[in-house]
Design an enzyme around this catalytic site. Structure first.
Site, PDB file in Angstrom:
ATOM      1  N   HIS A  67      -6.072 -58.385  19.131  1.00 37.97           N
ATOM      2  CA  HIS A  67      -6.669 -58.495  20.741  1.00 37.97           C
ATOM      3  C   HIS A  67      -6.262 -59.507  21.301  1.00 37.97           C
ATOM      4  O   HIS A  67      -5.804 -59.559  22.618  1.00 37.97           O
ATOM      5  CB  HIS A  67      -7.991 -57.749  20.795  1.00 37.97           C
ATOM      6  N   ASP A  68      -6.244 -60.780  20.782  1.00 38.76           N
ATOM      7  CA  ASP A  68      -5.973 -61.674  21.464  1.00 38.76           C
ATOM      8  C   ASP A  68      -4.489 -62.078  21.780  1.00 38.76           C
ATOM      9  O   ASP A  68      -4.098 -62.273  22.543  1.00 38.76           O
ATOM     10  CB  ASP A  68      -6.254 -63.372  20.557  1.00 38.76           C
ATOM     11  N   VAL A  71      -2.303 -59.434  24.684  1.00 37.41           N
ATOM     12  CA  VAL A  71      -2.193 -59.456  25.926  1.00 37.41           C
ATOM     13  C   VAL A  71      -1.276 -60.569  26.365  1.00 37.41           C
ATOM     14  O   VAL A  71      -0.463 -60.077  27.069  1.00 37.41           O
ATOM     15  CB  VAL A  71      -3.906 -59.993  26.753  1.00 37.41           C
ATOM     16  N   GLY A  73      -0.016 -63.192  24.283  1.00 36.45           N
ATOM     17  CA  GLY A  73       0.257 -63.748  23.165  1.00 36.45           C
ATOM     18  C   GLY A  73      -0.671 -64.621  22.354  1.00 36.45           C
ATOM     19  O   GLY A  73      -1.966 -64.450  23.063  1.00 36.45           O
ATOM     20  N   ASP A  75      -3.167 -66.970  21.963  1.00 36.93           N
ATOM     21  CA  ASP A  75      -3.628 -68.093  22.626  1.00 36.93           C
ATOM     22  C   ASP A  75      -4.944 -68.494  22.952  1.00 36.93           C
ATOM     23  O   ASP A  75      -5.047 -69.380  23.520  1.00 36.93           O
ATOM     24  CB  ASP A  75      -2.842 -68.134  24.364  1.00 36.93           C
ATOM     25  N   SER A  77      -7.079 -67.107  24.419  1.00 38.44           N
ATOM     26  CA  SER A  77      -7.737 -66.445  25.548  1.00 38.44           C
ATOM     27  C   SER A  77      -8.753 -65.485  25.601  1.00 38.44           C
ATOM     28  O   SER A  77      -9.674 -65.258  26.466  1.00 38.44           O
ATOM     29  CB  SER A  77      -6.553 -65.920  26.552  1.00 38.44           C
TER      30      SER A  77
END
Length: 160
Positions: A67-68, A71, A73, A75, A77
């Site tokens: 899931h990271d 969105v 790449g 990263d 986030s």
């Protein structure tokens, strides 16, 4: 097009090619070997501990990494919390009540930071945790199924 124009175009093309290759990240399996030698073993131990406590955590860490990466790449986030300037991916409909394992990553980050402050990135913690969780439960001697059917999948959990 004159000689001077061709030369300028070639110069610009070479410059762009060289500058783009110089800016690429050079990913490596041994990146932390000199700067934080115990990082990977620390992550591996934390993952094994978490997975031995709850077997489903292996799949959850892989899902968190997926899931990271999905969105923007890979990263990290997905680890960011809501703030006045950030709308967190954690609260996105596809992640809410679906993605888990944040506490394992927080534990890993804490352990690695105490050894090597500011060296190991959060995204590498997530990636290595996902990698290590994929082998944490692997034991060999399985047998392939000879049957299949939609009814048998009704017993599977819909979310990890």
């Amino acid at each position: 097009m004159g000689f001077r124009s061709w030369r300028s175009c070639i110069f610009i093309a070479v410059f762009l090619i060289l500058s783009s290759t110089l800016c690429e990240a050079k990913l490596s399996r041994t990146f932390y070997d000199q700067t934080c030698q115990r990082a990977l073993s620390t992550i591996r131990k934390a993952v094994r501990r978490a997975v031995s406590h709850e077997h489903r955590m292996a799949a959850s860490l892989i899902r968190l990494h997926f899931h990271d990466c999905f969105v923007q790449g890979c990263d990290a986030s997905i680890l960011l919390d809501n703030s006045s300037t950030i709308q967190s991916e954690k609260n996105a409909p596809n992640n809410l009540n679906s993605v888990r394992g944040y506490e394992v990553i927080d534990n890993i980050k804490s352990k690695v930071e105490s050894m090597c402050p500011g060296v190991v990135s959060c995204v590498d913690n997530v990636a290595v945790a996902a990698r290590d969780s994929s082998v944490a439960l692997v034991k060999l001697r399985r047998r392939d199924s000879t049957t299949s059917g939609p009814k048998s999948s009704c017993n599977q959990p819909s979310r990890l």
